[in-house]
Design an enzyme around this catalytic site. Structure first.
Site, PDB file in Angstrom:
ATOM      1  N   HIS A   4      -0.163 -14.526   8.913  1.00 31.70           N
ATOM      2  CA  HIS A   4       1.202 -14.614   9.849  1.00 31.70           C
ATOM      3  C   HIS A   4       2.363 -15.012   8.878  1.00 31.70           C
ATOM      4  O   HIS A   4       2.649 -15.684   8.371  1.00 31.70           O
ATOM      5  CB  HIS A   4       1.278 -15.616  11.109  1.00 31.70           C
ATOM      6  CG  HIS A   4       2.301 -15.608  11.950  1.00 31.70           C
ATOM      7  ND1 HIS A   4       2.288 -14.552  12.807  1.00 31.70           N
ATOM      8  CD2 HIS A   4       3.408 -16.168  12.159  1.00 31.70           C
ATOM      9  CE1 HIS A   4       3.358 -14.716  13.661  1.00 31.70           C
ATOM     10  NE2 HIS A   4       3.919 -15.782  13.211  1.00 31.70           N
TER      11      HIS A   4
ATOM     12  N   GLU B 132      -2.452  -8.376  10.902  1.00 27.57           N
ATOM     13  CA  GLU B 132      -2.891  -9.490  11.792  1.00 27.57           C
ATOM     14  C   GLU B 132      -3.166  -8.902  12.967  1.00 27.57           C
ATOM     15  O   GLU B 132      -4.029  -9.558  13.933  1.00 27.57           O
ATOM     16  CB  GLU B 132      -1.894 -10.875  11.556  1.00 27.57           C
ATOM     17  CG  GLU B 132      -0.615 -10.700  12.559  1.00 27.57           C
ATOM     18  CD  GLU B 132       0.173 -12.156  12.601  1.00 27.57           C
ATOM     19  OE1 GLU B 132      -0.482 -13.182  13.056  1.00 27.57           O
ATOM     20  OE2 GLU B 132       1.295 -12.067  12.480  1.00 27.57           O
TER      21      GLU B 132
ATOM     22  N   TYR C 185      -3.559  17.064   5.352  1.00 23.11           N
ATOM     23  CA  TYR C 185      -3.105  16.148   4.657  1.00 23.11           C
ATOM     24  C   TYR C 185      -1.866  16.545   3.686  1.00 23.11           C
ATOM     25  O   TYR C 185      -0.666  15.663   3.596  1.00 23.11           O
ATOM     26  CB  TYR C 185      -4.243  15.757   3.453  1.00 23.11           C
ATOM     27  CG  TYR C 185      -5.310  14.900   3.805  1.00 23.11           C
ATOM     28  CD1 TYR C 185      -5.421  13.420   3.273  1.00 23.11           C
ATOM     29  CD2 TYR C 185      -6.461  15.446   4.510  1.00 23.11           C
ATOM     30  CE1 TYR C 185      -6.428  12.818   3.479  1.00 23.11           C
ATOM     31  CE2 TYR C 185      -7.565  14.459   4.816  1.00 23.11           C
ATOM     32  CZ  TYR C 185      -7.628  13.237   4.352  1.00 23.11           C
ATOM     33  OH  TYR C 185      -8.653  12.659   4.535  1.00 23.11           O
TER      34      TYR C 185
ATOM     35  N   CYS D  27      -3.151  13.742  -6.320  1.00 22.95           N
ATOM     36  CA  CYS D  27      -2.824  12.672  -5.687  1.00 22.95           C
ATOM     37  C   CYS D  27      -1.902  11.660  -6.456  1.00 22.95           C
ATOM     38  O   CYS D  27      -0.997  11.157  -6.010  1.00 22.95           O
ATOM     39  CB  CYS D  27      -4.166  11.630  -5.753  1.00 22.95           C
ATOM     40  SG  CYS D  27      -5.749  12.422  -5.441  1.00 22.95           S
TER      41      CYS D  27
ATOM     42  N   GLU E 146       2.213  14.878   3.773  1.00 25.05           N
ATOM     43  CA  GLU E 146       2.414  14.317   2.764  1.00 25.05           C
ATOM     44  C   GLU E 146       3.726  14.780   2.106  1.00 25.05           C
ATOM     45  O   GLU E 146       5.029  14.238   1.900  1.00 25.05           O
ATOM     46  CB  GLU E 146       1.316  13.848   1.596  1.00 25.05           C
ATOM     47  CG  GLU E 146       0.317  13.377   2.114  1.00 25.05           C
ATOM     48  CD  GLU E 146      -0.904  12.948   1.111  1.00 25.05           C
ATOM     49  OE1 GLU E 146      -1.648  12.173   1.255  1.00 25.05           O
ATOM     50  OE2 GLU E 146      -0.975  13.699   0.403  1.00 25.05           O
TER      51      GLU E 146
ATOM     52  N   LYS F 126       1.815  13.089  -6.819  1.00 20.65           N
ATOM     53  CA  LYS F 126       2.156  13.092  -5.276  1.00 20.65           C
ATOM     54  C   LYS F 126       2.513  11.645  -5.022  1.00 20.65           C
ATOM     55  O   LYS F 126       3.664  11.225  -4.266  1.00 20.65           O
ATOM     56  CB  LYS F 126       1.217  13.448  -4.131  1.00 20.65           C
ATOM     57  CG  LYS F 126       1.270  13.668  -2.821  1.00 20.65           C
ATOM     58  CD  LYS F 126       0.843  12.194  -2.188  1.00 20.65           C
ATOM     59  CE  LYS F 126      -0.287  11.909  -2.299  1.00 20.65           C
ATOM     60  NZ  LYS F 126      -1.558  12.192  -1.812  1.00 20.65           N
TER      61      LYS F 126
ATOM     62  N   CYS G 269      -6.417  15.572  -9.304  1.00 25.37           N
ATOM     63  CA  CYS G 269      -6.077  14.354  -8.646  1.00 25.37           C
ATOM     64  C   CYS G 269      -5.051  13.683  -9.675  1.00 25.37           C
ATOM     65  O   CYS G 269      -4.027  13.447  -9.293  1.00 25.37           O
ATOM     66  CB  CYS G 269      -7.170  13.352  -8.501  1.00 25.37           C
ATOM     67  SG  CYS G 269      -6.639  11.513  -8.240  1.00 25.37           S
TER      68      CYS G 269
END
Ligand code: NDP
Length: 463
Positions: A437, A442, A178, A49, A182, A52, A44
């Site tokens: 908002h 939302e 994945y 991760c 990516e 990346k 990772c």
């Protein structure tokens, strides 16, 4: 009893899971040692991760520059230096590696540099040294798999892709999971021409079908070529070019590199696990129960090496649960079923809970709420990207079973929704929640009417 061993816990592999379990055990007073044959931090932090995601951030800058004119900015023709981005990324990885080393040191965990190999149920050899421990934790992770086709030696994996000396102008990527999507997003946004070769009809098998179709369409919209239902039979090098020959086709793809991202396999080779009686399962993953115990008393395993849900936070949670149980008299099992996940594609995907298909397969009568819209930003940016959001709701209990999103900030938004699902939130509670908002998020609390979409619609990528 424990005093007959040098350590209370010895961990093989200093990645996310191994470090987390070791530190937690040490925090409860355990005498802990850990070994690592590469850089502390593991996949990772060093080659997954984190590097990346830094490149993904770099790629998003390209998008922002492209859209800037719509907001009144005049930007002189920008230039981009891949070597500068890689150097900056590497500096950050070095910094993190140093932090992890400090963390182990600060926790009182002894680090042994070298490959660990079990030489007894309580003994691990690292270099010339043999250490003994009451408990052993296997946390050696996984590595990319490469299929045995002719010319595969010319292919690269995500590990090399993170350190290419130059930005590829043309890149073929094989796989639709994945890692494939990516890296496709990164290289396409930074100016490369990406061709994705996938076996199925859409990327991200296993995700909700609306996520899959929406992301596949968005990737095509961004200029990538997606070859669906396709496979590479052989690869050859022609000068500086790579040629990929497609199955049942005269078509040959020419590129600077071919990147394989077709899954990862557990790192169990050379660990001596079978010699000490540890059972391995499919793909030679370490077989464990819900307490991360192997069949051999005192030997445990967490993270990718067990091939359960192969995500960093899951490895960490498994490791901490192990340490709580073994070192804090606090029996803890980790249930990954509501673990959210994100794919840092462009646009990103995030999801928590069940897909529509999984919900039906489990016998839920469901309502599906679905929205696909152009976010406010793109009314000026000129981009025709659309955001997709979806809720799957159990009709009988009103509980939200799954939340899915494809669009900017999906990961940031989904983290909050994961808390809601962890608390067992109902659709009525979503509806009662006041939206922020104007935001994309939302929409998750303003979807009123269930969609009438047929339950099993399928999508085929543009070929
Ligand atoms: P995945 O399992 O996600 O995807 C593998 C892909 O390769 C699938 O599209 C699959 O196709 C395809 N494939 C498998 N075998 C072949 C083959 N022989 N020829 C052609 N295609 C093939 O693997 P990844 O390598 O992308 O990632 C490994 C794991 O790492 C992930 O499962 C994930 O757990 C983790 N990860 C998580 C990230 C995150 O959290 N953001 C980022 C990166 C990795 P098909 O769909 O047809 O089976």
């Amino acid at each position: 009893m424990a005093q007959q061993f040098e350590f209370d816990l010895f961990t093989i592999g200093a990645g996310s899971g191994g470090i987390a379990g070791s530190r937690r055990a040490a925090s409860y007073g355990g005498r802990v040692g850990i070994c690592e044959n590469s850089r502390v931090g593991g996949t990772c932090v060093i080659r997954g991760c984190i590097p990346k995601k830094l490149l993904v951030h770099g790629a998003h800058v390209a998008e922002e520059i492209e859209e800037a004119a719509g907001f009144g900015w005049t930007i002189p023709v920008p230039t981009f230096s891949w070597p500068d981005l890689i150097a900056a990324k590497n500096r950050e990885i070095d910094r993190l590696n140093a932090i992890y080393l400090q963390m182990l040191d600060g926790a009182g965990v002894e680090l042994l540099e070298g490959r660990g190999r079990m030489v007894g149920p309580h003994a691990v050899q690292v270099g010339d040294r043999i250490v003994t421990a009451q408990r052993i934790l296997i946390a050696t992770g996984s590595r990319p798999v490469l299929p045995p086709i002719p010319g595969i030696e010319h292919a690269i994996t995500s590990e090399e892709a993170l350190n290419l000396p130059a930005l590829p102008k043309r890149l073929v990527i094989v796989g639709g999971g994945y890692i494939a999507v990516e890296f496709a997003g990164i290289f396409q946004a930074l100016g490369g021409k990406v061709t994705l070769v996938i076996r199925g009809d859409a990327v991200l098998k296993g995700f909700d079908h609306d996520v899959r179709s929406h992301l596949t369409q968005e990737m095509v919209r961004s200029g990538m070529t997606i070859l669906a239902g396709a496979a590479v039979d052989r690869i050859e090098r022609a000068g500086t070019d790579i040629r990929a020959h497609l199955h049942n086709s005269v078509k040959v793809l020419e590129a600077d590199h071919i990147l394989y991202a077709v899954g990862r396999i557990p790192n169990t080779g050379g660990l001596g696990l079978r010699d000490v009686g540890v059972e391995l399962g499919p793909l030679d993953a370490v077989a464990v129960d819900e307490w991360s115990r192997t069949n051999v008393d005192g030997i445990y395993a967490v993270g990718d090496v067990t091939n359960r849900k192969n995500l960093t936070p899951v490895a960490i949670a498994e490791a901490r649960a192990f340490a709580e149980t073994a070192f804090n008299d606090n029996p803890t099992r980790f249930d990954p079923s509501r673990a959210p996940t994100a794919v840092f594609s462009m646009p990103p995907v995030a999801t928590v809970g069940l897909s529509e298909t999984e919900s039906r397969q489990r016998g839920h009568a469901i309502d599906v709420y679905h929205n696909c819209f152009r976010p406010l930003k793109h009314t000026l940016s000129g981009s025709n990207r659309r955001v997709m959001m979806k809720l799957v709701v159990d009709r009988a209990s009103d509980m939200v079973l799954g939340c899915h999103m494809v669009g900017a900030d999906a990961a940031e938004i989904m983290q909050g929704l994961a808390i809601a699902l962890e608390c067992g939130a109902t659709k009525t509670q979503f509806d009662r929640t006041v939206g922020i908002h104007p935001s994309s998020a939302e929409e998750f609390v303003t979807m009123r009417e269930p969609s009438q979409a047929p339950p099993d619609k399928h999508f085929r990528a543009n070929v």
